[in-house]
Design an enzyme around this catalytic site. Structure first.
Site, mmCIF file in Angstrom:
data_model
loop_
_atom_site.group_PDB
_atom_site.id
_atom_site.type_symbol
_atom_site.label_atom_id
_atom_site.label_comp_id
_atom_site.label_asym_id
_atom_site.label_seq_id
_atom_site.Cartn_x
_atom_site.Cartn_y
_atom_site.Cartn_z
ATOM 1 N N THR A 17 0.814 -1.230 0.000
ATOM 2 C CA THR A 17 0.000 0.000 0.000
ATOM 3 C C THR A 17 0.836 1.264 0.000
ATOM 4 O OG1 THR A 17 -1.760 -1.130 1.191
ATOM 5 C CG2 THR A 17 -1.743 1.258 1.357
ATOM 6 N N CYS A 73 -4.202 -18.522 21.184
ATOM 7 C CA CYS A 73 -4.005 -17.230 21.855
ATOM 8 C C CYS A 73 -2.836 -16.504 21.208
ATOM 9 C CB CYS A 73 -3.686 -17.424 23.334
ATOM 10 S SG CYS A 73 -5.011 -18.200 24.238
ATOM 11 N N SER A 98 1.126 -7.608 -1.283
ATOM 12 C CA SER A 98 1.834 -8.710 -0.609
ATOM 13 C C SER A 98 0.956 -9.940 -0.378
ATOM 14 C CB SER A 98 2.445 -8.238 0.706
ATOM 15 O OG SER A 98 1.457 -8.094 1.695
HETATM 16 N N1 ASP Z 1 -2.849 -5.389 0.498
HETATM 17 C C1 ASP Z 1 -1.713 -4.583 0.909
HETATM 18 C C2 ASP Z 1 -0.466 -5.437 0.816
HETATM 19 O O1 ASP Z 1 -0.241 -6.235 1.673
HETATM 20 C C3 ASP Z 1 -1.944 -4.062 2.300
HETATM 21 C C4 ASP Z 1 -0.871 -3.112 2.807
HETATM 22 O O2 ASP Z 1 0.211 -2.988 2.275
HETATM 23 O O3 ASP Z 1 -1.152 -2.466 3.852
HETATM 24 O O4 ASP Z 1 0.283 -5.320 -0.125
#
Ligand code: ASP
Length: 328
Positions: A12, A262, A57
């Site tokens: 992101t 947990c 990712s």
């Molecule tokens: N879907 C994104 C990723 O893992 C989420 C992020 O980067 O916060 O690439």
């Protein structure tokens, strides 16, 4: 002088909106980092490796952990630290995998990302990048670490706890890593490769009233290990059917691991009868490990062609920043 190696895998932090939702934007983060971050630091040189294509990712595969490990092993001698940019969804898996794959690290390998794209006005990207960069520059954190929202977490003990908020990662106990041993070395970095073909792993989660049919299937299929997600300190509902499936799995040479559901856990199969029967059968404790660490440590060990007893012994040993299991 500080020679920094950056590996940008995507996530992101460097995404832009599209008609299909957020997608990684090539060269975008590199441009941002050079203009807002790197140019203010005297004596910093940067080698920027960017994946093509950059990925969300959630799409990562273990062969890409090998790819990251290879770049680090090839480049570490020419650099003082490594900064990995990664999406947050599987960041903890990559951090755990690299912690177990890279032996003999004597420099910082710091992983970060963000919950909001760097182009958003309220992005957590700039502060995460600054923390990650200062951790690289200080060289105090040797080995694999995750920098996120004011926190610095050991790569082998970190998990994603929030899909939206900025405080997205946690290292649920052990809280004090100060005394933990991290094997330092001046030898070349040694990579323990992951061979995805050799490490199929099943996961079975207990819940009140669960049927054991899928565990029965797991006990006879081609997987090499089963992770049991147990209750509390490692307890599960006892039954003849459960014993039968576990005996079948163990007789087939599978590693069966007891990992608590947990988040902050410490499996102790001697505490209750509801866990003790697993220990007697030969189930192995994941002790305080996260799910990500349990999975990736098993992957590394199963990729090495070692026999069952060696995998069990090495799984219980402390590699890097992990809580040592009590010796009984
Ligand atoms: N879907 C994104 C990723 O893992 C989420 C992020 O980067 O916060 O690439």
């Amino acid at each position: 002088m500080h020679h920094l190696l950056v590996i940008n895998t995507g996530g992101t932090i460097g995404m832009k909106p599209s008609d299909r939702g957020l997608v990684p934007a090539p060269n975008f983060l590199e441009h941002y980092c050079h203009t807002h971050l790197f140019q203010t630091i005297v004596g910093l040189t940067v080698s920027w490796f960017e994946w093509s294509p950059l990925i969300d990712s959630s799409q990562i595969h273990p062969h890409q952990w090998n790819k990251i490990a290879q770049v680090i092993a090839d480049q570490i001698d020419q650099h003082d630290s490594v900064l990995i940019i990664h999406g947050t969804d599987t960041l903890a898996y990559t951090a755990s995998a690299l912690s177990f794959m890279l032996k003999g690290l004597h420099k910082p390998v710091i992983i970060t990302g963000s919950m909001r794209s760097i182009q958003e006005s309220n992005s957590d990207g700039p502060s995460n990048l600054k923390l990650a960069l200062s951790t690289c520059l200080s060289r105090k954190h040797v080995g694999v670490w995750v920098c996120f929202h004011h926190g610095i977490f050991p790569g082998s003990h970190v998990t994603k706890i929030d899909a939206v908020g900025a405080q997205a990662f946690s290292a649920p106990i052990p809280s004090d890593y100060a005394d933990l041993h991290f094997p330092l070395s001046t030898d070349p970095v040694d990579i323990q490769w992951i061979d995805a073909e050799k490490c199929a792993i099943d996961v079975f989660t207990f819940y009140p009233g669960c049927t054991l049919d899928s565990l029965g299937y797991m006990s006879t299929n081609n997987s090499r290990a089963i992770i049991l997600r147990s209750f509390g300190s490692g307890n599960v509902p006892e039954s003849g059917e459960l014993t039968h499936h576990l005996r079948t799995a163990l007789a087939a040479g599978k590693i069966v691991v007891n990992l608590s559901q947990c988040l902050a856990s410490s499996v102790d199969m001697e505490r209750y009868q509801a866990g003790g029967h697993l220990l007697k059968l030969g189930v192995v404790s994941a002790y305080t490990m996260t799910f990500e660490a349990t999975l990736t440590k098993l992957m590394v060990l199963l990729s090495q062609n070692a026999d069952h007893d060696i995998v069990v012994r090495k799984f219980g040993e402390t590699w890097g920043y992990e809580m040592p299991q009590p010796q009984k």
